[in-house]
Write a protein that holds these residues in place. Sequence first.
Motif, PDB file in Angstrom:
ATOM      1  N   SER A 231     -12.121 164.264  79.395  1.00  0.00           N
ATOM      2  CA  SER A 231     -12.847 163.034  79.765  1.00  0.00           C
ATOM      3  C   SER A 231     -14.367 163.197  79.712  1.00  0.00           C
ATOM      4  CB  SER A 231     -12.429 162.573  81.171  1.00  0.00           C
ATOM      5  OG  SER A 231     -11.045 162.304  81.191  1.00  0.00           O
ATOM      6  N   ASN A 232     -14.851 164.408  79.993  1.00  0.00           N
ATOM      7  CA  ASN A 232     -16.311 164.622  80.007  1.00  0.00           C
ATOM      8  C   ASN A 232     -16.960 164.365  78.648  1.00  0.00           C
ATOM      9  OD1 ASN A 232     -15.799 165.503  82.566  1.00  0.00           O
ATOM     10  ND2 ASN A 232     -17.105 167.313  82.445  1.00  0.00           N
ATOM     11  N   VAL A 242     -14.759 169.301  86.741  1.00  0.00           N
ATOM     12  CA  VAL A 242     -14.949 170.547  86.003  1.00  0.00           C
ATOM     13  C   VAL A 242     -13.678 170.817  85.215  1.00  0.00           C
ATOM     14  CG1 VAL A 242     -15.418 173.011  86.172  1.00  0.00           C
ATOM     15  CG2 VAL A 242     -16.455 171.429  87.803  1.00  0.00           C
ATOM     16  N   PRO A 243     -13.710 170.613  83.891  1.00  0.00           N
ATOM     17  CA  PRO A 243     -12.528 170.971  83.117  1.00  0.00           C
ATOM     18  C   PRO A 243     -12.361 172.487  83.124  1.00  0.00           C
ATOM     19  CG  PRO A 243     -13.983 169.482  81.906  1.00  0.00           C
ATOM     20  CD  PRO A 243     -14.759 170.023  83.067  1.00  0.00           C
ATOM     21  N   SER A 244     -11.277 172.926  83.728  1.00  0.00           N
ATOM     22  CA  SER A 244     -11.029 174.366  83.790  1.00  0.00           C
ATOM     23  C   SER A 244      -9.545 174.597  83.564  1.00  0.00           C
ATOM     24  CB  SER A 244     -11.471 174.922  85.147  1.00  0.00           C
ATOM     25  OG  SER A 244     -10.768 174.261  86.161  1.00  0.00           O
ATOM     26  N   ALA A 245      -9.205 175.840  83.277  1.00  0.00           N
ATOM     27  CA  ALA A 245      -7.817 176.116  82.894  1.00  0.00           C
ATOM     28  C   ALA A 245      -7.230 177.237  83.732  1.00  0.00           C
ATOM     29  CB  ALA A 245      -7.768 176.511  81.422  1.00  0.00           C
ATOM     30  N   HIS A 301     -24.685 163.828  74.586  1.00  0.00           N
ATOM     31  CA  HIS A 301     -24.499 163.110  75.853  1.00  0.00           C
ATOM     32  C   HIS A 301     -23.621 161.891  75.560  1.00  0.00           C
ATOM     33  CE1 HIS A 301     -25.291 160.700  79.364  1.00  0.00           C
ATOM     34  NE2 HIS A 301     -26.065 161.631  79.884  1.00  0.00           N
ATOM     35  N   PRO A 302     -22.522 161.702  76.314  1.00  0.00           N
ATOM     36  CA  PRO A 302     -21.586 160.633  75.942  1.00  0.00           C
ATOM     37  C   PRO A 302     -22.195 159.233  75.995  1.00  0.00           C
ATOM     38  CG  PRO A 302     -20.731 161.932  77.795  1.00  0.00           C
ATOM     39  CD  PRO A 302     -22.068 162.486  77.469  1.00  0.00           C
ATOM     40  N   GLU A 303     -23.243 159.063  76.779  1.00  0.00           N
ATOM     41  CA  GLU A 303     -23.787 157.713  76.932  1.00  0.00           C
ATOM     42  C   GLU A 303     -25.201 157.572  76.398  1.00  0.00           C
ATOM     43  OE1 GLU A 303     -23.075 156.992  81.135  1.00  0.00           O
ATOM     44  OE2 GLU A 303     -21.025 157.755  80.849  1.00  0.00           O
TER      45      GLU A 303
END
Length: 443
Positions: A231-232, A242-245, A301-303
């Motif tokens: 999503s980030n 925080v996308p983490s695994a 930057h997504p935006e």
Amino acid sequence: MSSKPVPKSVLIVGAGIFGLSTALAIARRHPSTKVTIVDRLTPPVEDGTSVDTTRCIRTDYGDPVYAGLAEEAQKKIEQDPELSRFYFKQGMSFVVDGTLGPMLDLYRKNLAAIKARAAQGLGSDPIEMTSTEAVFQSIHGKTAQPVSDASLGRRKRWNAGYRNMDAAFIDAKECVRIYYERCLEQPSIVFRCCVPVERLAIAGSRATGVVLENGETLSADITLVAAGAWSNKLVYLDDLIVPSAIEVAWVKLTDEEAVKWKHMSITTNFDTGFNLFPPYRGEIKCLRRSAGYRHTVLIPHPEDPSKTIRTSLPRTTVTNPGDQIPLEAEKALRDNLREMMPQLADRPFDRTKLCWLSQTQSADFIVAPHPRLAGVHVATGGSAHAWKFLPIIGDLVMDSIEGKLDAKLAAKWAFGTKKTKEGNAPRVGGAAQELAHVVRSRL
Ligand SMILES: Cc1cc2nc3c(=O)[nH]c(=O)nc-3n(C[C@H](O)[C@H](O)[C@H](O)COP(=O)(O)OP(=O)(O)OC[C@H]3O[C@@H](n4cnc5c(N)ncnc54)[C@H](O)[C@@H]3O)c2cc1C
């Protein structure tokens, strides 16, 4: 609470549990609303967080809000003729090493909550295990004896616990497939698979849809970003997520072993973060709710395309087929196996993976309108516990889109709410490690 006009079209980015459940909720409520689901791959998406051999279905949250929702969802799973075929109610054991600290506090809080609910006739009484022997015997039988501290080379960490027989495990992949097929049956839902979304299509302070990686633009009244750990890339979430695994491994069993352990409960240790599933389809899955791994990349930057941001994004066995879990993760899994499943401690793993989480600090989801962009809603932050809400989460997301989500939930799942430290994942302290420093690949 304000109700909003029914959208004529909704674009959903992500065919995980958030996306598929929301699509079906929209089709039920507003059959004339056109729904398009876009995903990088065809569901069940192999490296999506919602797709795995098994997931836990349980209601024993210390937080009464999640406990209530989990109970409603579990009943729906049990009553669903298709999902219930892949649902196995054989309990879950929660174990601690006994060290004073936040995990013992959380354990006691959860145990007290289950007892209180059982006293009101809501659910079964937990079965308490007051010794290391009782914990070990819950898997291996009444006469089995735990391995010695000397052979482990450390003190034992599976020392006391409780078994909640109301918990279950479920075949997550098959259930996602069922939801995908239900979506396919709806005339108002279409899929655009195998073309990733590049970015939101932004005009001023409104998003009008998405731009795909092939350059095509898809438009809709509302775009729902339900892209899990990815999503980030699509919305600027700062460090709310925080996308983490975390590491997962499978061990093949002999037929004899599969029969011997057939009735064990899911068994998890609050202190080591280790989680062991009962045999399913001839194998045992184990994982560790570790501090985990990040994969930091520099992306636009997504935006605001004039800027870049650094964020973690998934690196999976789809993008990197040779990847195996890092060595220290393998050692930690084997160390837990040595204590609880000594027979399996040195057996080769059949396969391993890092499973990516859209992790919020509090483990509260984010289900809310985007604070800066009209036309965008976000449904993510599932952390390590959203799967079980599959049958109900879509209606809650739709309530949020329609501006009628229960005020308590709207506050809990708000975009940008200060997240507290208390949460249920990860269980092991410390910071996530940079994957690039520890990655192992067979290729
Ligand atoms: C190891 C592990 C164990 C867990 N155990 C449990 C458990 O026992 N019980 C429980 O309730 N929960 C559990 N969870 C949590 C649960 O699995 C997740 O919270 C939930 O599945 C998240 O769903 P999602 O829809 O947000 O994400 P996903 O399932 O990852 O869906 C997101 C989708 O978005 C797609 N996507 C991303 N970017 C793009 C793009 N740019 N363009 C197009 N498509 C895109 C992806 O391909 C993916 O299919 C666990 C999680 C992990 C990692």
